[in-house]
Enzyme design. Sequence first.
Site, PDB file in Angstrom:
ATOM      1  N   ASP A  88       0.823  -1.219   0.000  1.00 42.37           N
ATOM      2  CA  ASP A  88       0.000   0.000   0.000  1.00 42.37           C
ATOM      3  C   ASP A  88       0.850   1.259   0.000  1.00 42.37           C
ATOM      4  O   ASP A  88       2.051   1.208  -0.238  1.00 42.37           O
ATOM      5  CB  ASP A  88      -1.062  -0.012   1.110  1.00 42.37           C
ATOM      6  CG  ASP A  88      -0.466   0.072   2.498  1.00 42.37           C
ATOM      7  OD1 ASP A  88       0.725   0.384   2.601  1.00 42.37           O
ATOM      8  OD2 ASP A  88      -1.197  -0.185   3.459  1.00 42.37           O
ATOM      9  N   HIS A 141     -12.210  -0.319  -2.060  1.00 44.48           N
ATOM     10  CA  HIS A 141     -11.591   0.690  -1.185  1.00 44.48           C
ATOM     11  C   HIS A 141     -10.913   1.808  -1.986  1.00 44.48           C
ATOM     12  O   HIS A 141     -11.153   2.990  -1.752  1.00 44.48           O
ATOM     13  CB  HIS A 141     -10.580  -0.012  -0.272  1.00 44.48           C
ATOM     14  CG  HIS A 141      -9.794   0.914   0.596  1.00 44.48           C
ATOM     15  ND1 HIS A 141     -10.380   1.724   1.538  1.00 44.48           N
ATOM     16  CD2 HIS A 141      -8.449   1.167   0.666  1.00 44.48           C
ATOM     17  CE1 HIS A 141      -9.445   2.426   2.153  1.00 44.48           C
ATOM     18  NE2 HIS A 141      -8.258   2.115   1.639  1.00 44.48           N
TER      19      HIS A 141
END
Length: 481
Positions: A198, A332
């Site tokens: 991420d 997301h």
Amino acid sequence: MSRLASVSCGENAMPLVDRLGGDLPRTPVTVELDDIQATVLRYRPEPYYGTHVMLHVEDAQAGREFVQRLTPYVDSAADWWEAGDAWTSIAISSTGLVALGLPEDSLRSFPEAFRVGMAARADKLRDYGPNDPTNWERPFGTGEIHIAVSIFSDTEDKWRRAMETAGQQYQGFSGVTVMLMQDFGAQPGDLNPLGYKDSIGQPAIEGCGVDSLPGQGPPIKAGEFILGYPGEAGVPLPMPRPDVLGRNGTFVGLRNYQARVGTFNRFLREHAPTEQERELLAAKLVGRWRSGAPLTLAPTQDDPALGADARRNNDFTYAADPHGRQVPLGSHMRRMNPRDTKMALLADVNVHRIIRRSTTYGAPYDPDATSEQDDEVARGTYFIFLSAKAMATMEFLQQEWINNGNFMDLGDERDPNVGLQEDGATFTIPQHPVRRRIHGIQTFNVLRGGEYFFMPSLSALRWIGELRQSSGQADERAEPS
Ligand code: HEM
């Protein structure tokens, strides 16, 4: 530039631009990089090591001396793209500013949501049930966290040396107490606690000295992220007073999420029978394969080389995927930055962007962990975001894009990564000819604490350190240096 660790770049140090695959073209600098803290602009390294230290100030004078002592070791954002050494940042909570004895007029000039703190805004943040502040780990939400000092490094050795130097500044110091120390960093492959790479998608900021990476889009006005400069509306946002305190500072939101790895793995196994299908489901929840490869560019099969390539892994729009057949509208990543998605409720995407500096702590992701006890293993993310209006942005994102589905015509559906899921909650995967609706999505990351901080400029840190004591209150101050 002063450094907490007096380590030189050395042969092993990898400038950020190299990690990104070559020199980024330089662009004109129009913000005061020398005065802005490095963490605001510098990406988290890969791999990364570091520690967050949360401190409590018992005595205002001692607190200011501590800030003064540490300030020379806080790195500025000058040459932020060429990070080589460990770097240190300081951020101060609202109760911290009070504890340091800031003048009343200054304290009043901070936004309301910052002054009352994250816990007091639980309702606006939709932090209910397991995420309610009454369930948070202490000292989060108690007002006792005053100063957050963070050290980031790309090697273990530099990190340890920086910690040693920080320890020397603190040693023998009374009036300032350590409340919490959280080491973070390098999971194998730099994956977060649910096994994803991420911190890929970051906004490009105008005037910061280097060109955008492919896919970052046109740079966003600096005032959205750094106080004292025009924002997207053409004017600067209101700043804390006096100018020396506000200018070149920003706000930080920290949210400590415990990863429920057992629940997450069980969910994948229940809804995807094969390893390959589980990986695809995990990718659909976020919008990227766990390697970081975006589904828009690798729709059916993972492509780890793409995921690792900073010049390609963010270079996409959603123009060719209006219905979310590649990247679900409710995933997301698409919720958090819809890019060019046509939304049912219009919003200017550029004013809701955030800089992310999240860090992972605890045990690495374990694909075989499926029990309820696995949910309790200390393992999670300090989700850390920066913005000149962090409190308002956080409340907007929590209310509209995380815990609501209306902006994408998704009804009650919530963000599959950080949404608080209720019984029978669903996640929709658009596909042809019939969409797939998964029932029983669970809460995979539970909030265990959170705080807002102000990350002052270097001049502001010096100003705070030089505030003078006057009848127990630091309401007289030296001239800004
Ligand atoms: C436990 C907490 C969280 C985890 C593990 C997590 C994980 C991820 C992952 C895996 C990605 C895709 C890779 C990337 O682009 O970096 C991502 C993207 C993103 N997340 Fe999160 N996230 C968390 C919380 C949040 C929260 C609370 C917000 C906002 C309030 C948020 C905002 C974003 C944004 C803005 C992006 C980039 C989207 C883009 O630019 O395309 N994340 N996150």
